[in-house]
Design a protein around this motif. Sequence first.
Motif, PDB file in Angstrom:
ATOM      1  N   SER A  94      -1.988  70.974 -59.333  1.00  0.00           N
ATOM      2  CA  SER A  94      -1.351  69.655 -59.410  1.00  0.00           C
ATOM      3  C   SER A  94      -2.278  68.588 -59.964  1.00  0.00           C
ATOM      4  O   SER A  94      -1.820  67.591 -60.529  1.00  0.00           O
ATOM      5  N   THR A  95      -3.603  68.760 -59.833  1.00  0.00           N
ATOM      6  CA  THR A  95      -4.533  67.743 -60.328  1.00  0.00           C
ATOM      7  C   THR A  95      -5.506  68.278 -61.372  1.00  0.00           C
ATOM      8  O   THR A  95      -5.805  67.602 -62.339  1.00  0.00           O
ATOM      9  N   VAL A  97      -8.805  68.708 -61.577  1.00  0.00           N
ATOM     10  CA  VAL A  97      -9.899  67.777 -61.861  1.00  0.00           C
ATOM     11  C   VAL A  97     -11.013  68.460 -62.654  1.00  0.00           C
ATOM     12  O   VAL A  97     -11.549  67.901 -63.616  1.00  0.00           O
ATOM     13  N   ASN A 106      -4.532  69.253 -69.946  1.00  0.00           N
ATOM     14  CA  ASN A 106      -3.964  69.505 -68.622  1.00  0.00           C
ATOM     15  C   ASN A 106      -2.772  70.446 -68.672  1.00  0.00           C
ATOM     16  O   ASN A 106      -2.295  70.893 -67.647  1.00  0.00           O
ATOM     17  N   HIS A 176       1.929  61.793 -56.137  1.00  0.00           N
ATOM     18  CA  HIS A 176       1.239  60.505 -56.056  1.00  0.00           C
ATOM     19  C   HIS A 176       1.666  59.764 -54.798  1.00  0.00           C
ATOM     20  O   HIS A 176       0.826  59.256 -54.040  1.00  0.00           O
ATOM     21  N   THR A 223     -11.150  62.111 -59.095  1.00  0.00           N
ATOM     22  CA  THR A 223      -9.855  62.768 -58.960  1.00  0.00           C
ATOM     23  C   THR A 223      -8.847  61.973 -59.789  1.00  0.00           C
ATOM     24  O   THR A 223      -9.216  61.050 -60.525  1.00  0.00           O
ATOM     25  N   TYR A 224      -7.589  62.339 -59.674  1.00  0.00           N
ATOM     26  CA  TYR A 224      -6.518  61.668 -60.419  1.00  0.00           C
ATOM     27  C   TYR A 224      -5.353  61.356 -59.482  1.00  0.00           C
ATOM     28  O   TYR A 224      -5.096  62.094 -58.521  1.00  0.00           O
TER      29      TYR A 224
END
Length: 320
Positions: A94-95, A97, A106, A176, A223-224
């Motif tokens: 999901s991220t 990083v 991505n 998010h 992170t995002y």
Amino acid sequence: MRALLVVNPAATTTSARTRDVLIHALASDLKLEVAATEYRGHARDLGRRAADSDDIELVVALGGDGTVNEVVNGLLHNGPSHDLPKLAVVPGGSTNVFARGLGLPNDAVEATGAVLDALRTGSERSIGLGLVSGTPGTTDEAVPARWFTFCAGLGFDAGVVGRVEGHRAEGKRSTHSLYVRQVVRQFLGDPHRRRGAITLERPGKDAVGGLVVAIVSNTSPWTYLGNRPVYASPLASFDTALDLLALSKLSPSSVTRYASQLLSSSGRGPRGKHVVSLHDAPEFTLRSREPLPFQVDGDHLGLRSNATFTGVRRALRVIV
């Protein structure tokens, strides 16, 4: 080149059909063995088998940051060596990083294309990693040292990670909005946000106490949130040792200010009188007067009362 592809079939952003396409693409250029993970820690076991083999030259991790972390810990179970298989990453979490920190797309299909291009041209780099050792919060018995690729944390942020993992275990997606809600709940329920329990210790330096949160970074962004980068330690890099961001106070006003600074496109990171930061630090220890949540590469590992961090340069060769 003989390669082992470690596939996490539960990866959140790739379907079975997409994984089949990626496997076919990789097998066209590699002598490929495919292994799907079946339990927690399986990717680590597969990485260890690859490290101990005589003929595997490359391990490809198809999954999220947790899968990559397990593979890395398997590869490095006896420490860094130039003879170890190289690592390639295809993001499926999901991220993602770590993959994004390496500059990979991505999207799993695009990232596979980038990896194949890098293999054809011989493009690789040696990156630094973090190593953490210490004792859990319930006993004085040391736990095995753990490698991490992009971050670790003790205190507030690890508590948020634990909350998110709990909701994911119940079937909720890591979104998010879920993350933001857990930040709010962790803030409201954290008994240490006004008087931190963490102390930072460094060789030859005075100890710094009263810290609420400590985030250790090996790259930036940390992170995002969706596609938005979060900058804890903007100077952190795979080419240096470790960076640290620690905060000694979390009030409603300071949390709002820090959140804005973490998300700022200026990339300067949080700053102010309650901010403690280190850059390119080879070794330091975090101690807590009581056990606190602990995370490594976004994986909640329970409670820890102390953790010693070491930055190891050129620990692993990566295809990029």
